[in-house]
Write an enzyme that holds these catalytic residues in place. Structure first.
Site, mmCIF file in Angstrom:
data_model
loop_
_atom_site.group_PDB
_atom_site.id
_atom_site.type_symbol
_atom_site.label_atom_id
_atom_site.label_comp_id
_atom_site.label_asym_id
_atom_site.label_seq_id
_atom_site.Cartn_x
_atom_site.Cartn_y
_atom_site.Cartn_z
ATOM 1 N N GLU A 49 0.749 -1.242 -0.019
ATOM 2 C CA GLU A 49 -0.024 -0.200 -0.025
ATOM 3 C C GLU A 49 0.843 1.113 -0.067
ATOM 4 O O GLU A 49 0.555 2.243 -0.568
ATOM 5 C CB GLU A 49 -0.760 0.072 1.329
ATOM 6 C CG GLU A 49 -1.910 1.119 1.199
ATOM 7 C CD GLU A 49 -1.338 2.279 2.009
ATOM 8 O OE1 GLU A 49 -1.681 3.535 1.879
ATOM 9 O OE2 GLU A 49 -0.556 2.164 2.826
ATOM 10 N N ASP A 53 0.483 3.692 -3.008
ATOM 11 C CA ASP A 53 -0.060 5.013 -3.122
ATOM 12 C C ASP A 53 1.021 6.059 -3.574
ATOM 13 O O ASP A 53 0.382 6.923 -4.489
ATOM 14 C CB ASP A 53 -0.040 5.520 -1.345
ATOM 15 C CG ASP A 53 -0.188 6.807 -1.105
ATOM 16 O OD1 ASP A 53 -1.447 7.264 -1.296
ATOM 17 O OD2 ASP A 53 0.716 7.656 -0.597
ATOM 18 N N ASP A 122 -6.881 1.162 0.809
ATOM 19 C CA ASP A 122 -5.366 0.587 0.860
ATOM 20 C C ASP A 122 -5.378 -0.694 0.124
ATOM 21 O O ASP A 122 -4.175 -0.873 -0.617
ATOM 22 C CB ASP A 122 -5.215 0.143 2.337
ATOM 23 C CG ASP A 122 -5.100 1.374 3.368
ATOM 24 O OD1 ASP A 122 -4.963 2.460 3.059
ATOM 25 O OD2 ASP A 122 -4.957 1.172 4.559
ATOM 26 N N GLU A 125 -4.603 0.173 -3.612
ATOM 27 C CA GLU A 125 -3.320 0.740 -3.752
ATOM 28 C C GLU A 125 -2.321 -0.342 -3.691
ATOM 29 O O GLU A 125 -1.251 -0.057 -4.478
ATOM 30 C CB GLU A 125 -2.836 1.905 -2.869
ATOM 31 C CG GLU A 125 -3.647 3.124 -2.954
ATOM 32 C CD GLU A 125 -3.656 4.371 -1.807
ATOM 33 O OE1 GLU A 125 -3.780 5.474 -2.118
ATOM 34 O OE2 GLU A 125 -3.323 3.828 -0.629
#
Length: 240
Positions: A49, A53, A122, A125
C-alpha cells in the site's frame, strides 16, 4: 477432498479478481499479499500500500498535468486529491467487488472490516503495487491500468469549485448565505491505534438531524459527513 475443493475455490476467486482488474499475475504471491489484512498473517498489504500510494499519485498527477494544460497548481492539486482520496478509491474497490476477495482474520471479518473504506482504499493501492512489482516494475503497464480503473472519474473531473474538499465547499456555501458554520463532534473511536475508525457527527442549519461520517482519521470522518451535506445540497438544487 474438502481441502482440495477449498484450494480450487481460492484459485477461482483469484482468477476472477485478475479478470476484474485487467491483469493476470505471473506470481500470485504478490496478489495474495495485496489482498491480505494484517489480522490474517504476518505478510500483509501494508508495505505494498505504501508503494502503491506513491505510484498512483505520480500517475494521476501526470495525467491531470497533460489533460488540463491551462489549470493552475491549486486546481491540479485539488483534482488529484479528489481522485485519490479514500472515498474515491473505496468506490473503485466496490466496483471490483473487492470485499469478496480480501483475506482477513475472524475478528476483522466480524467487525465488518471488509466494508471499511480505509481498508478498501488501501487494498486498491496495494493491488496496483503488486501489479507493478509482478510486471517487473513496468510503469507504463501500471499507468494503463490506472487509466482504465479511473476512466469515468477522469472523464468527469474538471478544474473549479467542485474539486475543493467537502469541508471547504460546505463552509463556503454556508458563509455565502450568512448561515451558522457547521459543528463537528467525534462521537466514537474504535479499533487499535494503528487501525482506528472515527465516527463524527455534523450539525448545521440545513437539517434538524445530524449528519454522520466515518473514516480512518478524524479529518476523514469530518470530510465524509460534510460530503453528505454537499450531496443533499446538490439533490435539492437538482429538484429546483
Amino acid at each position: 477432498m474438502k481441502a482440495s475443493r477449498r484450494a480450487e475455490s481460492s484459485l477461482e476467486k483469484l482468477g476472477c479478481y485478475e479478470k476484474t482488474i485487467g491483469y493476470a499475475f505471473n506470481d500470485r504471491g504478490y496478489l495474495i499479499q495485496a489482498l491480505t489484512h494484517r489480522s490474517a498473517g504476518a505478510v500483509h498489504y501494508e508495505r505494498l500500500e505504501f508503494l502503491g500510494d506513491s505510484i498512483l499519485g505520480v500517475i494521476i498527477a501526470d495525467e491531470l498535468y497533460h489533460r488540463f494544460a491551462k489549470a493552475g497548481e491549486g486546481d491540479l492539486t485539488r483534482m488529484r486529491s479528489t481522485l485519490v482520496r479514500e472515498s474515491s478509491l473505496a468506490e473503485i474497490a466496490r466496483s471490483f467487488n473487492l470485499s469478496e476477495y480480501m483475506i482477513m482474520g475472524p475478528g476483522e471479518l466480524k467487525s465488518g472490516g471488509f466494508r471499511r473504506e480505509s481498508i478498501l482504499a488501501d487494498v486498491v493501492e496495494a493491488t496496483l503495487a503488486a501489479v507493478y512489482l509482478d510486471s517487473g516494475r513496468n510503469f507504463e503497464l501500471a499507468r494503463d491500468l490506472v487509466r482504465t480503473w479511473f476512466a469515468d472519474k477522469l472523464k468527469d473531473i474538471h478544474p473549479g469549485f467542485e474539486q475543493k474538499d467537502p469541508k471547504t465547499q460546505l463552509q463556503e456555501y454556508l458563509q455565502g448565505r450568512h448561515c451558522q458554520l457547521p459543528v463537528y463532534r467525534v462521537v466514537n473511536i474504535t479499533g487499535e491505534d494503528h487501525n482506528q475508525q472515527f465516527t463524527v457527527s455534523l450539525e448545521c442549519s440545513l437539517s434538524k438531524e445530524p449528519f454522520v461520517g466515518y473514516g480512518s482519521t478524524r479529518r476523514g470522518a469530518e470530510q465524509c459527513a460534510a460530503q453528505k451535506v454537499i450531496d443533499l445540497i446538490h439533490a435539492h438544487s437538482a429538484r429546483d
